[in-house]
Scaffold this motif. Structure first.
Motif, mmCIF file in Angstrom:
data_model
loop_
_atom_site.group_PDB
_atom_site.id
_atom_site.type_symbol
_atom_site.label_atom_id
_atom_site.label_comp_id
_atom_site.label_asym_id
_atom_site.label_seq_id
_atom_site.Cartn_x
_atom_site.Cartn_y
_atom_site.Cartn_z
ATOM 1 N N ASP A 131 0.820 -1.213 0.000
ATOM 2 C CA ASP A 131 0.000 0.000 0.000
ATOM 3 C C ASP A 131 0.852 1.261 0.000
ATOM 4 O O ASP A 131 0.384 2.328 0.393
ATOM 5 C CB ASP A 131 -0.932 0.018 1.222
ATOM 6 N N GLY A 132 2.082 1.159 -0.426
ATOM 7 C CA GLY A 132 2.985 2.302 -0.479
ATOM 8 C C GLY A 132 4.147 1.985 -1.383
ATOM 9 O O GLY A 132 4.256 0.880 -1.923
ATOM 10 N N GLU A 133 5.043 2.951 -1.546
ATOM 11 C CA GLU A 133 6.186 2.740 -2.430
ATOM 12 C C GLU A 133 7.090 1.640 -1.891
ATOM 13 O O GLU A 133 7.163 1.413 -0.684
ATOM 14 C CB GLU A 133 6.965 4.034 -2.649
ATOM 15 N N ILE A 134 7.767 0.967 -2.799
ATOM 16 C CA ILE A 134 8.708 -0.096 -2.443
ATOM 17 C C ILE A 134 10.111 0.460 -2.620
ATOM 18 O O ILE A 134 10.478 0.910 -3.698
ATOM 19 C CB ILE A 134 8.490 -1.346 -3.313
ATOM 20 N N SER A 135 10.874 0.440 -1.539
ATOM 21 C CA SER A 135 12.200 1.059 -1.561
ATOM 22 C C SER A 135 13.327 0.067 -1.806
ATOM 23 O O SER A 135 14.419 0.463 -2.206
ATOM 24 C CB SER A 135 12.458 1.793 -0.248
ATOM 25 N N ALA B 299 10.591 -4.343 0.545
ATOM 26 C CA ALA B 299 10.399 -3.462 1.703
ATOM 27 C C ALA B 299 9.630 -2.229 1.258
ATOM 28 O O ALA B 299 9.924 -1.648 0.218
ATOM 29 C CB ALA B 299 11.745 -3.056 2.285
ATOM 30 N N SER B 300 8.647 -1.809 2.086
ATOM 31 C CA SER B 300 7.743 -0.750 1.650
ATOM 32 C C SER B 300 7.509 0.322 2.709
ATOM 33 O O SER B 300 7.684 0.098 3.909
ATOM 34 C CB SER B 300 6.394 -1.373 1.262
ATOM 35 N N SER B 301 7.039 1.464 2.217
ATOM 36 C CA SER B 301 6.628 2.543 3.111
ATOM 37 C C SER B 301 5.342 2.200 3.855
ATOM 38 O O SER B 301 4.960 2.913 4.778
ATOM 39 C CB SER B 301 6.446 3.847 2.325
ATOM 40 N N ASP B 302 4.679 1.097 3.491
ATOM 41 C CA ASP B 302 3.473 0.670 4.222
ATOM 42 C C ASP B 302 3.810 -0.084 5.511
ATOM 43 O O ASP B 302 2.945 -0.650 6.153
ATOM 44 C CB ASP B 302 2.546 -0.149 3.325
ATOM 45 N N LYS B 303 5.113 -0.089 5.873
ATOM 46 C CA LYS B 303 5.614 -0.680 7.124
ATOM 47 C C LYS B 303 5.632 -2.204 7.102
ATOM 48 O O LYS B 303 5.637 -2.853 8.146
ATOM 49 C CB LYS B 303 4.810 -0.195 8.342
ATOM 50 N N THR B 304 5.616 -2.791 5.905
ATOM 51 C CA THR B 304 5.669 -4.249 5.787
ATOM 52 C C THR B 304 6.759 -4.679 4.829
ATOM 53 O O THR B 304 7.226 -3.913 3.989
ATOM 54 C CB THR B 304 4.332 -4.843 5.276
ATOM 55 N N VAL B 305 7.160 -5.940 4.980
ATOM 56 C CA VAL B 305 8.001 -6.637 4.013
ATOM 57 C C VAL B 305 7.177 -7.800 3.503
ATOM 58 O O VAL B 305 6.544 -8.521 4.284
ATOM 59 C CB VAL B 305 9.312 -7.133 4.654
ATOM 60 N N ARG B 306 7.155 -7.963 2.197
ATOM 61 C CA ARG B 306 6.448 -9.098 1.603
ATOM 62 C C ARG B 306 7.463 -10.103 1.090
ATOM 63 O O ARG B 306 8.515 -9.730 0.565
ATOM 64 C CB ARG B 306 5.516 -8.649 0.476
ATOM 65 N N VAL B 307 7.116 -11.379 1.249
ATOM 66 C CA VAL B 307 7.940 -12.478 0.764
ATOM 67 C C VAL B 307 7.216 -13.086 -0.436
ATOM 68 O O VAL B 307 6.069 -13.536 -0.314
ATOM 69 C CB VAL B 307 8.153 -13.552 1.862
ATOM 70 N N TRP B 308 7.884 -13.086 -1.589
ATOM 71 C CA TRP B 308 7.295 -13.544 -2.843
ATOM 72 C C TRP B 308 7.979 -14.817 -3.323
ATOM 73 O O TRP B 308 9.202 -14.932 -3.234
ATOM 74 C CB TRP B 308 7.459 -12.484 -3.931
ATOM 75 N N ASP C 260 7.333 2.353 11.325
ATOM 76 C CA ASP C 260 7.565 3.385 10.317
ATOM 77 C C ASP C 260 7.960 2.691 9.018
ATOM 78 O O ASP C 260 8.156 1.467 8.982
ATOM 79 C CB ASP C 260 8.668 4.349 10.766
ATOM 80 N N GLU C 261 8.102 3.486 7.954
ATOM 81 C CA GLU C 261 8.407 2.903 6.649
ATOM 82 C C GLU C 261 9.723 2.139 6.676
ATOM 83 O O GLU C 261 10.649 2.494 7.402
ATOM 84 C CB GLU C 261 8.420 3.974 5.569
ATOM 85 N N ILE C 262 9.790 1.082 5.887
ATOM 86 C CA ILE C 262 10.963 0.218 5.832
ATOM 87 C C ILE C 262 11.788 0.598 4.603
ATOM 88 O O ILE C 262 11.256 0.652 3.496
ATOM 89 C CB ILE C 262 10.556 -1.266 5.788
ATOM 90 N N THR D 47 15.597 -6.415 8.266
ATOM 91 C CA THR D 47 14.942 -5.233 7.714
ATOM 92 C C THR D 47 15.365 -4.007 8.511
ATOM 93 O O THR D 47 15.756 -4.114 9.669
ATOM 94 C CB THR D 47 13.408 -5.369 7.776
ATOM 95 N N GLY D 48 15.255 -2.846 7.876
ATOM 96 C CA GLY D 48 15.616 -1.605 8.558
ATOM 97 C C GLY D 48 14.644 -0.497 8.240
ATOM 98 O O GLY D 48 14.186 -0.357 7.108
ATOM 99 N N SER D 49 14.294 0.280 9.281
ATOM 100 C CA SER D 49 13.367 1.407 9.116
ATOM 101 C C SER D 49 13.847 2.573 9.966
ATOM 102 O O SER D 49 14.877 2.488 10.632
ATOM 103 C CB SER D 49 11.950 1.009 9.517
#
Length: 106
Positions: free
Chosen positions: A44-48, A62-71, A87-89, A103-105
């Protein structure tokens, strides 16, 4: 992508490239054909940041939506959503054997 690309990475064999975008998607491309294999959506946000595991079977984003997704690289399916940041990752990576994700935020 519909917006700027914020990160790119190769898998260990150099056969795939992943890109992360401010449009909230990441994409996987074949380096042999140049064709897009998957457009991965769900954040739900940009992926950095994007990163392949050493085996090349998983991609994390890693995303600004405060989550990491595993694909899952083979299917493009989201296997897990890692939550817990407040906060955003900005960064994510696998360790040397792919058994740990860091991960880092802010």
């Amino acid at each position: 992508h519909e917006d700027e690309i914020l990160d790119v990475c190769f898998n260990a064999t150099g056969s795939l490239i992943a890109s992360a975008s401010a449009d909230g998607s990441c994409r996987i491309y074949s380096t042999h054909t140049g064709q897009q294999k998957y457009c991965l959506q769900g954040h739900d946000g940009e992926i950095s940041k994007v990163s392949f595991n050493p085996q090349g079977t998983l991609l994390i984003s890693a995303s600004s939506d405060k989550t990491v997704r595993v694909w899952e690289v083979e299917t493009g399916k989201c296997l897990n959503v890692l939550k817990g940041h407040t906060d955003e990752i900005f960064s994510c990576a696998f360790n040397y054997d792919g058994s740990i994700i860091i991960t880092g935020s802010k």
